[in-house]
Design a protein around this motif. Structure first.
Motif, PDB file in Angstrom:
ATOM      1  N   LYS A   4       0.820  -1.201   0.000  1.00  0.00           N
ATOM      2  CA  LYS A   4       0.000   0.000   0.000  1.00  0.00           C
ATOM      3  C   LYS A   4       0.861   1.261   0.000  1.00  0.00           C
ATOM      4  O   LYS A   4       2.051   1.232   0.341  1.00  0.00           O
ATOM      5  N   SER A   5       0.208   2.368  -0.343  1.00  0.00           N
ATOM      6  CA  SER A   5       0.866   3.667  -0.236  1.00  0.00           C
ATOM      7  C   SER A   5      -0.010   4.584   0.611  1.00  0.00           C
ATOM      8  O   SER A   5      -1.231   4.430   0.665  1.00  0.00           O
ATOM      9  N   ALA A   6       0.627   5.523   1.287  1.00  0.00           N
ATOM     10  CA  ALA A   6      -0.093   6.442   2.171  1.00  0.00           C
ATOM     11  C   ALA A   6       0.474   7.840   2.029  1.00  0.00           C
ATOM     12  O   ALA A   6       1.684   8.025   1.847  1.00  0.00           O
ATOM     13  N   LEU A   7      -0.409   8.812   2.111  1.00  0.00           N
ATOM     14  CA  LEU A   7      -0.020  10.226   2.103  1.00  0.00           C
ATOM     15  C   LEU A   7      -0.356  10.811   3.464  1.00  0.00           C
ATOM     16  O   LEU A   7      -1.489  10.679   3.935  1.00  0.00           O
ATOM     17  N   ILE A   8       0.636  11.439   4.103  1.00  0.00           N
ATOM     18  CA  ILE A   8       0.461  11.996   5.442  1.00  0.00           C
ATOM     19  C   ILE A   8       0.688  13.496   5.401  1.00  0.00           C
ATOM     20  O   ILE A   8       1.758  13.960   5.001  1.00  0.00           O
ATOM     21  N   THR A   9      -0.325  14.263   5.807  1.00  0.00           N
ATOM     22  CA  THR A   9      -0.094  15.685   6.024  1.00  0.00           C
ATOM     23  C   THR A   9       0.351  15.849   7.476  1.00  0.00           C
ATOM     24  O   THR A   9      -0.067  15.096   8.341  1.00  0.00           O
ATOM     25  N   SER A  56       5.432  18.595  -2.175  1.00  0.00           N
ATOM     26  CA  SER A  56       5.121  19.982  -1.828  1.00  0.00           C
ATOM     27  C   SER A  56       3.614  20.204  -1.911  1.00  0.00           C
ATOM     28  O   SER A  56       2.961  19.816  -2.881  1.00  0.00           O
ATOM     29  N   GLY A  57       3.061  20.819  -0.865  1.00  0.00           N
ATOM     30  CA  GLY A  57       1.634  21.102  -0.856  1.00  0.00           C
ATOM     31  C   GLY A  57       1.258  21.936   0.339  1.00  0.00           C
ATOM     32  O   GLY A  57       2.026  22.042   1.302  1.00  0.00           O
ATOM     33  N   CYS A  63      -5.123  23.286  -5.388  1.00  0.00           N
ATOM     34  CA  CYS A  63      -4.425  22.749  -6.558  1.00  0.00           C
ATOM     35  C   CYS A  63      -3.206  21.923  -6.139  1.00  0.00           C
ATOM     36  O   CYS A  63      -2.934  20.865  -6.712  1.00  0.00           O
ATOM     37  N   SER A  64      -2.486  22.413  -5.132  1.00  0.00           N
ATOM     38  CA  SER A  64      -1.310  21.670  -4.679  1.00  0.00           C
ATOM     39  C   SER A  64      -1.713  20.349  -4.027  1.00  0.00           C
ATOM     40  O   SER A  64      -1.000  19.353  -4.131  1.00  0.00           O
ATOM     41  N   LEU A  65      -2.874  20.335  -3.370  1.00  0.00           N
ATOM     42  CA  LEU A  65      -3.366  19.099  -2.765  1.00  0.00           C
ATOM     43  C   LEU A  65      -3.748  18.090  -3.838  1.00  0.00           C
ATOM     44  O   LEU A  65      -3.430  16.896  -3.735  1.00  0.00           O
ATOM     45  N   MET A  66      -4.404  18.556  -4.881  1.00  0.00           N
ATOM     46  CA  MET A  66      -4.782  17.673  -5.977  1.00  0.00           C
ATOM     47  C   MET A  66      -3.553  17.124  -6.681  1.00  0.00           C
ATOM     48  O   MET A  66      -3.493  15.928  -7.008  1.00  0.00           O
ATOM     49  N   ASP A  67      -2.557  17.971  -6.893  1.00  0.00           N
ATOM     50  CA  ASP A  67      -1.316  17.513  -7.532  1.00  0.00           C
ATOM     51  C   ASP A  67      -0.634  16.432  -6.698  1.00  0.00           C
ATOM     52  O   ASP A  67      -0.141  15.434  -7.236  1.00  0.00           O
ATOM     53  N   ALA A  68      -0.601  16.632  -5.383  1.00  0.00           N
ATOM     54  CA  ALA A  68       0.051  15.662  -4.505  1.00  0.00           C
ATOM     55  C   ALA A  68      -0.680  14.325  -4.526  1.00  0.00           C
ATOM     56  O   ALA A  68      -0.055  13.254  -4.558  1.00  0.00           O
ATOM     57  N   ILE A  69      -2.002  14.370  -4.516  1.00  0.00           N
ATOM     58  CA  ILE A  69      -2.792  13.133  -4.532  1.00  0.00           C
ATOM     59  C   ILE A  69      -2.630  12.407  -5.868  1.00  0.00           C
ATOM     60  O   ILE A  69      -2.477  11.175  -5.910  1.00  0.00           O
ATOM     61  N   ILE A  70      -2.615  13.142  -6.951  1.00  0.00           N
ATOM     62  CA  ILE A  70      -2.424  12.537  -8.273  1.00  0.00           C
ATOM     63  C   ILE A  70      -1.060  11.869  -8.360  1.00  0.00           C
ATOM     64  O   ILE A  70      -0.915  10.765  -8.900  1.00  0.00           O
ATOM     65  N   GLU A  71      -0.036  12.522  -7.826  1.00  0.00           N
ATOM     66  CA  GLU A  71       1.314  11.953  -7.884  1.00  0.00           C
ATOM     67  C   GLU A  71       1.457  10.733  -6.983  1.00  0.00           C
ATOM     68  O   GLU A  71       2.022   9.715  -7.379  1.00  0.00           O
ATOM     69  N   VAL A 104      -9.376  21.203   5.563  1.00  0.00           N
ATOM     70  CA  VAL A 104      -9.950  19.862   5.454  1.00  0.00           C
ATOM     71  C   VAL A 104     -10.971  19.803   4.320  1.00  0.00           C
ATOM     72  O   VAL A 104     -11.058  18.812   3.593  1.00  0.00           O
ATOM     73  N   SER A 105     -11.737  20.867   4.142  1.00  0.00           N
ATOM     74  CA  SER A 105     -12.671  20.920   3.011  1.00  0.00           C
ATOM     75  C   SER A 105     -11.927  20.813   1.689  1.00  0.00           C
ATOM     76  O   SER A 105     -12.351  20.092   0.769  1.00  0.00           O
ATOM     77  N   ARG A 106     -10.823  21.534   1.588  1.00  0.00           N
ATOM     78  CA  ARG A 106     -10.030  21.480   0.354  1.00  0.00           C
ATOM     79  C   ARG A 106      -9.481  20.077   0.125  1.00  0.00           C
ATOM     80  O   ARG A 106      -9.465  19.573  -1.003  1.00  0.00           O
ATOM     81  N   LEU A 107      -9.039  19.450   1.201  1.00  0.00           N
ATOM     82  CA  LEU A 107      -8.462  18.115   1.075  1.00  0.00           C
ATOM     83  C   LEU A 107      -9.523  17.084   0.704  1.00  0.00           C
ATOM     84  O   LEU A 107      -9.311  16.232  -0.163  1.00  0.00           O
ATOM     85  N   LEU A 108     -10.684  17.164   1.333  1.00  0.00           N
ATOM     86  CA  LEU A 108     -11.774  16.244   1.022  1.00  0.00           C
ATOM     87  C   LEU A 108     -12.222  16.395  -0.436  1.00  0.00           C
ATOM     88  O   LEU A 108     -12.468  15.395  -1.130  1.00  0.00           O
ATOM     89  N   GLU A 109     -12.337  17.619  -0.890  1.00  0.00           N
ATOM     90  CA  GLU A 109     -12.752  17.849  -2.271  1.00  0.00           C
ATOM     91  C   GLU A 109     -11.694  17.349  -3.241  1.00  0.00           C
ATOM     92  O   GLU A 109     -12.014  16.809  -4.311  1.00  0.00           O
ATOM     93  N   SER A 110     -10.429  17.487  -2.869  1.00  0.00           N
ATOM     94  CA  SER A 110      -9.345  16.977  -3.715  1.00  0.00           C
ATOM     95  C   SER A 110      -9.399  15.455  -3.806  1.00  0.00           C
ATOM     96  O   SER A 110      -9.176  14.875  -4.878  1.00  0.00           O
ATOM     97  N   ILE A 111      -9.707  14.805  -2.692  1.00  0.00           N
ATOM     98  CA  ILE A 111      -9.845  13.343  -2.689  1.00  0.00           C
ATOM     99  C   ILE A 111     -11.022  12.931  -3.572  1.00  0.00           C
ATOM    100  O   ILE A 111     -10.927  11.994  -4.373  1.00  0.00           O
ATOM    101  N   ARG A 112     -12.133  13.629  -3.425  1.00  0.00           N
ATOM    102  CA  ARG A 112     -13.332  13.298  -4.204  1.00  0.00           C
ATOM    103  C   ARG A 112     -13.056  13.392  -5.697  1.00  0.00           C
ATOM    104  O   ARG A 112     -13.521  12.561  -6.486  1.00  0.00           O
ATOM    105  N   ARG A 113     -12.283  14.382  -6.087  1.00  0.00           N
ATOM    106  CA  ARG A 113     -12.027  14.596  -7.508  1.00  0.00           C
ATOM    107  C   ARG A 113     -10.918  13.705  -8.056  1.00  0.00           C
ATOM    108  O   ARG A 113     -10.969  13.292  -9.218  1.00  0.00           O
ATOM    109  N   CYS A 114      -9.901  13.434  -7.236  1.00  0.00           N
ATOM    110  CA  CYS A 114      -8.692  12.790  -7.757  1.00  0.00           C
ATOM    111  C   CYS A 114      -8.480  11.344  -7.324  1.00  0.00           C
ATOM    112  O   CYS A 114      -7.848  10.569  -8.047  1.00  0.00           O
TER     113      CYS A 114
END
Length: 323
Positions: A4-9, A56-57, A63-71, A104-114
């Motif tokens: 598995k992979s995990a992203l930690i803020t 970086s995010g 946008c930086s959150l979405m980029d990080a999740i995509i990567e 958290v709203s930005r992060l949740l929306e980034s997860i939903r989209r990406c």
């Protein structure tokens, strides 16, 4: 071992560093989100920095959150980043809201989209209860936050729940009570006391000033807490849980235990200063851990006394190792 992979803020913080260590032992590929302009202390992750990838995010920049999740394409995302010091939340309430709530709203929306299939952990807090009308608190206790930090955490908690209900995302909130470790910042009272005991023992401090010695907290070990966070995301269905010790101890007990670890009488060195009293002193914040114990089999592995002892020993050694 896991693939598995995990992203930690908040990976450079106390909880983030312990969580990254735990995930690495389980074979995860670990990504950490760090602000490019951040001047934060990275010493907590320096001993395993070669084993993780830093992205970086910023929670202020979707946008930086979405980029990080995509990567990263993470299977699991742990949001441990926030402005978490309560006194600062009073002097910088808008900044606290931007990071701790709207971030958290930005992060949740980034997860939903990406990456809508990723499992998400939101670090909630016992401060959402504020001055509760029952003790111990359960997952059903009403939220009554009494400081800007608690208000921001309550918003983040309910947004996470709403994204679970509205979009069928796997989102979990861990309502963590105060948790400590040798990696805790020196501004927090538990670490302030254990470090002071070590300083007094070494003849580097003569007096420790504290506020309300009768104030009580539900303290547990950060390593135990992050294991609970991981465990929550291993379940088939998402749910919210209280992460606590299920017992309280007073600041007086903490002081007595810390100074006894170095064979000193705390009353010879500790004085009470009303300036250190918290105006919104929480009323018996104590978590009921029946749900997480019964459903996930989790409970703290370290007692209050063991936690105090390991922190005093760490602070004593750290000070002795300094030039």
């Amino acid at each position: 071992m896991s693939s598995k992979s995990a992203l930690i803020t908040g990976i450079t913080g106390q909880d983030g560093s312990y969580l990254a260590e735990l995930l690495l032992t389980k074979g995860y590929q670990v990504f950490g989100l760090v602000r490019r302009s951040s001047s934060g202390n990275s010493s907590r992750i320096s001993h395993f920095s070669d084993d993780i990838k830093i992205l970086s995010g910023d929670l202020l920049d979707q946008c930086s959150l979405m980029d990080a999740i995509i990567e990263a394409q993470p299977d699991e995302i742990y949001n441990l980043a926030s402005q978490s010091y309560i006194p600062t939340s009073w002097t910088q309430p808008s900044l606290t809201a931007e990071y701790t709530a709207l971030g958290v709203s930005r992060l949740l929306e980034s997860i939903r989209r990406c990456k809508p299939d990723a499992k998400f952990y939101q670090a909630s807090s016992s401060e959402v209860f504020g001055q509760p009308d029952e003790s111990p608190q359960t997952e059903r206790t009403a939220f009554r936050p009494r400081n800007p930090y608690g208000v921001a955490k309550a918003y983040a908690h309910w947004m996470s729940v709403n994204y679970r209900q509205q979009y069928n995302l796997y989102t979990c909130c861990g309502i963590t009570y105060t948790h400590e470790s040798p990696r805790r910042g020196a501004e927090f009272v538990f670490r302030k006391i254990t470090r002071a005991a070590a300083l007094v023992k070494l003849g580097l401090l003569n007096e420790l000033k504290l506020g309300n010695l009768d104030a009580k907290r539900d303290w547990c070990y950060a390593k135990d807490a992050v294991y609970a966070m991981w465990l929550m995301l291993q379940q088939q269905e998402a749910d919210d849980y209280i992460i606590a010790s299920g017992e309280t101890h007073s600041v007086r007990e903490l002081v007595e235990c810390a100074f006894s670890c170095v064979n000193l009488n705390w009353e010879d060195y500790v004085s009470v200063d009303p300036a250190f009293y918290r105006p919104d002193e929480p009323v018996q914040l104590m978590g009921c851990i029946d749900k997480i114990r019964n459903q996930l089999g989790w409970q703290p592995q370290h007692s209050f006394q063991e936690l105090v002892e390991l922190m005093v020993e760490h602070d004593l050694k750290a000070l002795q190792d300094q030039p």
